[in-house]
Design a protein around this motif. Structure first.
Motif, mmCIF file in Angstrom:
data_model
loop_
_atom_site.group_PDB
_atom_site.id
_atom_site.type_symbol
_atom_site.label_atom_id
_atom_site.label_comp_id
_atom_site.label_asym_id
_atom_site.label_seq_id
_atom_site.Cartn_x
_atom_site.Cartn_y
_atom_site.Cartn_z
ATOM 1 N N GLY A 54 0.813 -1.214 0.000
ATOM 2 C CA GLY A 54 0.000 0.000 0.000
ATOM 3 C C GLY A 54 0.841 1.256 0.000
ATOM 4 O O GLY A 54 0.508 2.246 -0.659
ATOM 5 N N THR A 55 1.942 1.228 0.726
ATOM 6 C CA THR A 55 2.844 2.376 0.753
ATOM 7 C C THR A 55 3.444 2.620 -0.626
ATOM 8 O O THR A 55 3.512 3.768 -1.084
ATOM 9 C CB THR A 55 3.974 2.140 1.778
ATOM 10 O OG1 THR A 55 3.405 1.894 3.055
ATOM 11 C CG2 THR A 55 4.895 3.332 1.861
ATOM 12 N N ALA A 64 0.400 10.448 -3.408
ATOM 13 C CA ALA A 64 -0.367 10.795 -2.211
ATOM 14 C C ALA A 64 0.441 11.742 -1.322
ATOM 15 O O ALA A 64 1.632 11.978 -1.548
ATOM 16 C CB ALA A 64 -0.724 9.522 -1.443
ATOM 17 N N THR A 65 -0.219 12.257 -0.310
ATOM 18 C CA THR A 65 0.452 13.187 0.600
ATOM 19 C C THR A 65 1.521 12.456 1.407
ATOM 20 O O THR A 65 1.445 11.240 1.638
ATOM 21 C CB THR A 65 -0.554 13.823 1.567
ATOM 22 O OG1 THR A 65 -1.123 12.806 2.381
ATOM 23 C CG2 THR A 65 -1.641 14.551 0.811
ATOM 24 N N LYS A 66 2.518 13.206 1.834
ATOM 25 C CA LYS A 66 3.606 12.617 2.611
ATOM 26 C C LYS A 66 3.112 12.094 3.953
ATOM 27 O O LYS A 66 3.652 11.119 4.476
ATOM 28 C CB LYS A 66 4.720 13.640 2.813
ATOM 29 C CG LYS A 66 5.444 13.957 1.542
ATOM 30 C CD LYS A 66 6.642 14.830 1.778
ATOM 31 C CE LYS A 66 7.295 15.114 0.443
ATOM 32 N NZ LYS A 66 8.653 15.561 0.567
ATOM 33 N N LEU A 107 2.319 7.564 7.409
ATOM 34 C CA LEU A 107 1.447 6.839 8.336
ATOM 35 C C LEU A 107 1.368 5.360 7.983
ATOM 36 O O LEU A 107 1.555 4.491 8.832
ATOM 37 C CB LEU A 107 0.053 7.461 8.338
ATOM 38 C CG LEU A 107 -0.973 6.807 9.258
ATOM 39 C CD1 LEU A 107 -0.558 7.003 10.716
ATOM 40 C CD2 LEU A 107 -2.347 7.381 9.016
ATOM 41 N N VAL A 108 1.126 5.064 6.715
ATOM 42 C CA VAL A 108 1.021 3.668 6.289
ATOM 43 C C VAL A 108 2.374 2.980 6.410
ATOM 44 O O VAL A 108 2.464 1.820 6.817
ATOM 45 C CB VAL A 108 0.456 3.575 4.853
ATOM 46 C CG1 VAL A 108 0.439 2.142 4.364
ATOM 47 C CG2 VAL A 108 -0.935 4.170 4.805
ATOM 48 N N LEU A 147 5.957 -0.818 9.443
ATOM 49 C CA LEU A 147 7.119 -1.102 10.292
ATOM 50 C C LEU A 147 6.701 -1.645 11.650
ATOM 51 O O LEU A 147 7.341 -2.559 12.190
ATOM 52 C CB LEU A 147 7.967 0.163 10.467
ATOM 53 C CG LEU A 147 8.738 0.615 9.242
ATOM 54 C CD1 LEU A 147 9.442 1.936 9.515
ATOM 55 C CD2 LEU A 147 9.735 -0.445 8.819
ATOM 56 N N LEU A 148 5.642 -1.108 12.213
ATOM 57 C CA LEU A 148 5.155 -1.613 13.496
ATOM 58 C C LEU A 148 4.666 -3.050 13.388
ATOM 59 O O LEU A 148 4.921 -3.872 14.284
ATOM 60 C CB LEU A 148 4.036 -0.719 14.022
ATOM 61 C CG LEU A 148 4.456 0.604 14.644
ATOM 62 C CD1 LEU A 148 3.228 1.442 14.968
ATOM 63 C CD2 LEU A 148 5.271 0.365 15.888
ATOM 64 N N ALA A 149 3.973 -3.373 12.304
ATOM 65 C CA ALA A 149 3.497 -4.744 12.115
ATOM 66 C C ALA A 149 4.669 -5.705 11.953
ATOM 67 O O ALA A 149 4.670 -6.805 12.524
ATOM 68 C CB ALA A 149 2.566 -4.818 10.913
#
Length: 52
Positions: free
Chosen positions: A15-16, A24-26, A31-32, A37-39
């Protein structure tokens, strides 16, 4: 559970990449990307040996 987290991280990384390609916006890209990274970190942490 680690497999599910790695799967989620893979979807979020894809998705990123799509967000970058579509311009898309930065903020949304960051955020994605941070969620990916957290996942991935959660998947690695789940695999580490623990006291339980």
């Amino acid at each position: 559970m680690a497999i599910v987290l790695f799967l989620l991280a893979g979807f979020l990384i894809g998705g990123t990449i799509q967000l970058v390609k579509s311009g898309a916006t930065k903020f949304s890209i960051g955020l994605v990307g941070a969620l990916a990274l957290l996942a991935a970190a959660g998947g690695v942490a789940w695999l580490l040996p623990g006291d339980s």
